[in-house]
Design a protein around this motif. Sequence first.
Motif, PDB file in Angstrom:
ATOM      1  N   GLY A  41       0.782  -1.225   0.000  1.00  0.00           N
ATOM      2  CA  GLY A  41       0.000   0.000   0.000  1.00  0.00           C
ATOM      3  C   GLY A  41       0.813   1.274   0.000  1.00  0.00           C
ATOM      4  O   GLY A  41       0.235   2.362   0.028  1.00  0.00           O
ATOM      5  N   LYS A  42       2.131   1.150  -0.020  1.00  0.00           N
ATOM      6  CA  LYS A  42       2.978   2.348   0.000  1.00  0.00           C
ATOM      7  C   LYS A  42       3.908   2.359  -1.194  1.00  0.00           C
ATOM      8  O   LYS A  42       4.180   1.335  -1.820  1.00  0.00           O
ATOM      9  CB  LYS A  42       3.773   2.422   1.307  1.00  0.00           C
ATOM     10  CG  LYS A  42       2.917   2.698   2.534  1.00  0.00           C
ATOM     11  CD  LYS A  42       3.784   3.080   3.713  1.00  0.00           C
ATOM     12  CE  LYS A  42       2.935   3.511   4.885  1.00  0.00           C
ATOM     13  NZ  LYS A  42       3.761   3.950   6.043  1.00  0.00           N
ATOM     14  N   GLU A  43       4.416   3.550  -1.478  1.00  0.00           N
ATOM     15  CA  GLU A  43       5.369   3.713  -2.567  1.00  0.00           C
ATOM     16  C   GLU A  43       6.716   3.091  -2.193  1.00  0.00           C
ATOM     17  O   GLU A  43       7.076   3.026  -1.014  1.00  0.00           O
ATOM     18  CB  GLU A  43       5.574   5.206  -2.855  1.00  0.00           C
ATOM     19  CG  GLU A  43       4.345   5.945  -3.323  1.00  0.00           C
ATOM     20  CD  GLU A  43       3.993   5.592  -4.751  1.00  0.00           C
ATOM     21  OE1 GLU A  43       2.788   5.521  -5.056  1.00  0.00           O
ATOM     22  OE2 GLU A  43       4.925   5.380  -5.559  1.00  0.00           O
ATOM     23  N   ARG A  44       7.420   2.656  -3.211  1.00  0.00           N
ATOM     24  CA  ARG A  44       8.782   2.177  -2.999  1.00  0.00           C
ATOM     25  C   ARG A  44       9.645   3.363  -2.585  1.00  0.00           C
ATOM     26  O   ARG A  44       9.535   4.451  -3.158  1.00  0.00           O
ATOM     27  CB  ARG A  44       9.285   1.555  -4.298  1.00  0.00           C
ATOM     28  CG  ARG A  44      10.407   0.583  -4.143  1.00  0.00           C
ATOM     29  CD  ARG A  44      10.606  -0.193  -5.437  1.00  0.00           C
ATOM     30  NE  ARG A  44       9.523  -1.140  -5.676  1.00  0.00           N
ATOM     31  CZ  ARG A  44       9.543  -2.053  -6.645  1.00  0.00           C
ATOM     32  NH1 ARG A  44      10.592  -2.129  -7.452  1.00  0.00           N
ATOM     33  NH2 ARG A  44       8.531  -2.875  -6.810  1.00  0.00           N
ATOM     34  N   GLU A  45      10.522   3.175  -1.597  1.00  0.00           N
ATOM     35  CA  GLU A  45      11.360   4.275  -1.129  1.00  0.00           C
ATOM     36  C   GLU A  45      12.803   3.846  -0.994  1.00  0.00           C
ATOM     37  O   GLU A  45      13.106   2.689  -0.726  1.00  0.00           O
ATOM     38  CB  GLU A  45      10.835   4.813   0.210  1.00  0.00           C
ATOM     39  CG  GLU A  45      10.829   3.819   1.347  1.00  0.00           C
ATOM     40  CD  GLU A  45      10.218   4.384   2.618  1.00  0.00           C
ATOM     41  OE1 GLU A  45       8.988   4.524   2.670  1.00  0.00           O
ATOM     42  OE2 GLU A  45      10.989   4.670   3.551  1.00  0.00           O
ATOM     43  N   GLY A  46      13.692   4.811  -1.182  1.00  0.00           N
ATOM     44  CA  GLY A  46      15.117   4.524  -1.139  1.00  0.00           C
ATOM     45  C   GLY A  46      15.617   4.318   0.276  1.00  0.00           C
ATOM     46  O   GLY A  46      15.207   5.004   1.199  1.00  0.00           O
ATOM     47  N   VAL A  47      16.505   3.369   0.427  1.00  0.00           N
ATOM     48  CA  VAL A  47      17.125   3.046   1.712  1.00  0.00           C
ATOM     49  C   VAL A  47      18.597   3.433   1.711  1.00  0.00           C
ATOM     50  O   VAL A  47      19.085   4.097   2.616  1.00  0.00           O
ATOM     51  CB  VAL A  47      16.979   1.538   2.011  1.00  0.00           C
ATOM     52  CG1 VAL A  47      17.726   1.170   3.282  1.00  0.00           C
ATOM     53  CG2 VAL A  47      15.514   1.139   2.093  1.00  0.00           C
ATOM     54  N   SER A  48      19.297   2.996   0.686  1.00  0.00           N
ATOM     55  CA  SER A  48      20.731   3.237   0.602  1.00  0.00           C
ATOM     56  C   SER A  48      21.158   3.052  -0.841  1.00  0.00           C
ATOM     57  O   SER A  48      20.446   2.439  -1.644  1.00  0.00           O
ATOM     58  CB  SER A  48      21.484   2.262   1.506  1.00  0.00           C
ATOM     59  OG  SER A  48      22.871   2.528   1.507  1.00  0.00           O
ATOM     60  N   ALA A  49      22.319   3.597  -1.172  1.00  0.00           N
ATOM     61  CA  ALA A  49      22.833   3.450  -2.529  1.00  0.00           C
ATOM     62  C   ALA A  49      24.334   3.640  -2.532  1.00  0.00           C
ATOM     63  O   ALA A  49      24.887   4.289  -1.629  1.00  0.00           O
ATOM     64  CB  ALA A  49      22.171   4.458  -3.473  1.00  0.00           C
ATOM     65  N   ILE A  50      24.967   3.099  -3.548  1.00  0.00           N
ATOM     66  CA  ILE A  50      26.406   3.264  -3.718  1.00  0.00           C
ATOM     67  C   ILE A  50      26.693   3.417  -5.197  1.00  0.00           C
ATOM     68  O   ILE A  50      26.104   2.728  -6.038  1.00  0.00           O
ATOM     69  CB  ILE A  50      27.180   2.071  -3.116  1.00  0.00           C
ATOM     70  CG1 ILE A  50      28.681   2.320  -3.161  1.00  0.00           C
ATOM     71  CG2 ILE A  50      26.828   0.756  -3.814  1.00  0.00           C
ATOM     72  CD1 ILE A  50      29.492   1.350  -2.300  1.00  0.00           C
ATOM     73  N   SER A  51      27.573   4.346  -5.507  1.00  0.00           N
ATOM     74  CA  SER A  51      27.993   4.532  -6.891  1.00  0.00           C
ATOM     75  C   SER A  51      29.317   3.828  -7.080  1.00  0.00           C
ATOM     76  O   SER A  51      30.299   4.156  -6.406  1.00  0.00           O
ATOM     77  CB  SER A  51      28.118   6.016  -7.212  1.00  0.00           C
ATOM     78  OG  SER A  51      28.415   6.188  -8.577  1.00  0.00           O
ATOM     79  N   ASN A  52      29.362   2.859  -7.966  1.00  0.00           N
ATOM     80  CA  ASN A  52      30.564   2.050  -8.120  1.00  0.00           C
ATOM     81  C   ASN A  52      31.693   2.789  -8.845  1.00  0.00           C
ATOM     82  O   ASN A  52      32.827   2.299  -8.844  1.00  0.00           O
ATOM     83  CB  ASN A  52      30.230   0.765  -8.871  1.00  0.00           C
ATOM     84  CG  ASN A  52      29.428  -0.186  -8.020  1.00  0.00           C
ATOM     85  OD1 ASN A  52      29.723  -0.363  -6.846  1.00  0.00           O
ATOM     86  ND2 ASN A  52      28.397  -0.771  -8.596  1.00  0.00           N
ATOM     87  N   ASP A  53      31.415   3.940  -9.433  1.00  0.00           N
ATOM     88  CA  ASP A  53      32.506   4.655 -10.113  1.00  0.00           C
ATOM     89  C   ASP A  53      33.370   5.425  -9.130  1.00  0.00           C
ATOM     90  O   ASP A  53      34.567   5.635  -9.388  1.00  0.00           O
ATOM     91  CB  ASP A  53      31.956   5.569 -11.206  1.00  0.00           C
ATOM     92  CG  ASP A  53      31.076   6.679 -10.668  1.00  0.00           C
ATOM     93  OD1 ASP A  53      30.894   7.683 -11.385  1.00  0.00           O
ATOM     94  OD2 ASP A  53      30.576   6.537  -9.547  1.00  0.00           O
TER      95      ASP A  53
END
Length: 130
Positions: A41-53
């Motif tokens: 019932g809720k939108e997908r939300e960001g938790v964490s991220a990493i840029s491999n470059d």
Amino acid sequence: VQLVESGGGLVQAGGSLRLSCTTSGFTFDDYAIGWFLQVPGKEREGVSAISNDDDTTYYADSVKSRFTISSDKAKNTVYLQMNNLKPEDTAVYYCANIWAESLNHSWVVAGLAPGAMSYWGKGTLVTVSS
């Protein structure tokens, strides 16, 4: 392109899990990988991220000091170490990729927008019991 999440499961509050996002079919070092959660019932939300470059990382305020993201470039895999889990962390966790060159610098503060991601995995369920 494939992204496959694993490592979810049932854990008690205060416990730990390590999620894996194993990828193939694209140049891993040129992409950022994000972890997202979704509850019914809720939108997908960001938790964490990493840029491999450049190894830049992002954490949502709700997980800072509890979750750690890391990348193993030899294995084309991104991990999310989740410590001190809380019942409110219960969700399906997805990983997704986005070409790192397309990012502007604001992503390290605001996170990655689900609508901007290119490919998604099928998700892994994390359930935290109280």
